[in-house]
Design a protein around this motif. Structure first.
Motif, PDB file in Angstrom:
ATOM      1  N   GLU A   3      13.172   3.237   0.379  1.00  0.00           N
ATOM      2  CA  GLU A   3      11.887   3.897   0.265  1.00  0.00           C
ATOM      3  C   GLU A   3      10.812   2.674   0.222  1.00  0.00           C
ATOM      4  OE1 GLU A   3      13.286   8.098  -1.176  1.00  0.00           O
ATOM      5  OE2 GLU A   3      11.765   7.170  -2.314  1.00  0.00           O
ATOM      6  N   VAL A   4       9.697   2.966   1.075  1.00  0.00           N
ATOM      7  CA  VAL A   4       8.774   1.819   1.040  1.00  0.00           C
ATOM      8  C   VAL A   4       7.207   2.923   0.730  1.00  0.00           C
ATOM      9  CG1 VAL A   4       7.063   0.321   2.414  1.00  0.00           C
ATOM     10  CG2 VAL A   4       9.726   0.431   2.565  1.00  0.00           C
ATOM     11  N   THR A   5       6.583   2.481  -0.427  1.00  0.00           N
ATOM     12  CA  THR A   5       5.387   2.833  -0.729  1.00  0.00           C
ATOM     13  C   THR A   5       4.289   2.113  -0.494  1.00  0.00           C
ATOM     14  OG1 THR A   5       6.572   4.165  -2.412  1.00  0.00           O
ATOM     15  CG2 THR A   5       4.275   4.307  -2.462  1.00  0.00           C
ATOM     16  N   GLN A   6       3.188   2.600   0.054  1.00  0.00           N
ATOM     17  CA  GLN A   6       1.731   1.630   0.071  1.00  0.00           C
ATOM     18  C   GLN A   6       0.808   2.269  -0.734  1.00  0.00           C
ATOM     19  OE1 GLN A   6       2.641   0.805   4.681  1.00  0.00           O
ATOM     20  NE2 GLN A   6       0.916  -0.578   4.072  1.00  0.00           N
ATOM     21  N   ILE A   7       0.174   1.518  -1.471  1.00  0.00           N
ATOM     22  CA  ILE A   7      -1.033   1.875  -2.294  1.00  0.00           C
ATOM     23  C   ILE A   7      -1.960   0.857  -2.023  1.00  0.00           C
ATOM     24  CG2 ILE A   7      -1.779   2.450  -4.397  1.00  0.00           C
ATOM     25  CD1 ILE A   7       1.055   3.094  -5.489  1.00  0.00           C
TER      26      ILE A   7
END
Lengths: 111, 113
Positions: A3-7
């Motif tokens: 899973e890849v999360t961008q903030i």
């Protein structure tokens, strides 16, 4: 499952400001990480590719870092310009060879 | 600079009709990918080819979607019948191998009405 999360999801800055986009991934067993730019209604343009053995890559005003052990990457944009306005996507490539993407950070640089 | 070619750029089709997209990868790239990107989301893999063989189609809705790469070069993605929820950007990408980056085409924006 990777899973890849961008903030953040969206960012608005004045022209000339330096900024950092963040990307995190859950499985550190990756071959490489790639940053893309996407203009509205367009395809993806590759900005930087970092191999798992590398710590950073630079191209012009862009610098991307990778800390594989902590599952993090940052994209640093120096002296931002209105032309930098776009969505920036982070993607990691693992053993299955497929790229897993984050949802992107929508950047607006105001003149 | 070598590019991944996709056509058409835009497609509007009515619900229940058939639609097809075409992709020509960079010459020599053995691996070809089809991704779907819903507005506001990151791209998600539909199918991955290694030469003419399907490597991963686990996320492909096989009741209505099909993909082929008969000679291991260009590829076609078909939807039949199209549904309203299929409206999205369909992106093709190619890569020369493990450890190499992906190159994406300009995409086909599909609108189902």
């Amino acid at each position: 499952k990777q899973e890849v999360t961008q903030i953040p999801a969206a960012l608005s800055v004045p022209e000339g400001e330096n900024l950092v986009l963040n990307c995190s991934f859950t499985d550190s067993a990756i071959y490489n990480l790639q940053w893309f730019r996407q203009d509205p209604g367009k395809g993806l343009t590759s900005l930087l590719l970092i191999q798992s053995s590398q710590r950073e890559q630079t191209s012009g005003r862009l610098n991307a870092s990778l800390d594989k052990s902590s599952g993090r990457s940052t994209l640093y944009i120096a002296a931002s310009q209105p032309g930098d306005s776009a969505t920036y996507l982070c993607a990691v490539r693992g053993g299955s060879e497929k790229l897993v993407f984050g949802k992107g950070t929508k950047l607006t640089v105001n003149p | 600079e070598a590019e991944v070619a996709q056509s058409p750029r835009y497609k509007i089709t009515e619900k229940s009709q058939a639609v097809a997209f075409w992709c020509d990868p960079i010459s020599g790239h053995a691996t070809l990918y089809w991704y779907r990107q819903i507005l506001g989301q990151g791209p998600e893999l539909l199918v991955q080819f290694q030469d003419e063989s399907v490597v991963d189609d686990s996320q492909l809705p096989k009741d209505r979607f099909s993909a082929e790469r008969l000679k291991g070069v260009d590829s076609t993605l078909k939807i039949q019948p199209a549904e309203l929820g299929d409206s999205a950007m369909y992106l093709c990408a190619s890569s020369s191998g493990t450890g190499q980056g992906y190159t994406f085409g300009s995409g086909t924006r599909l609108t189902v009405v």
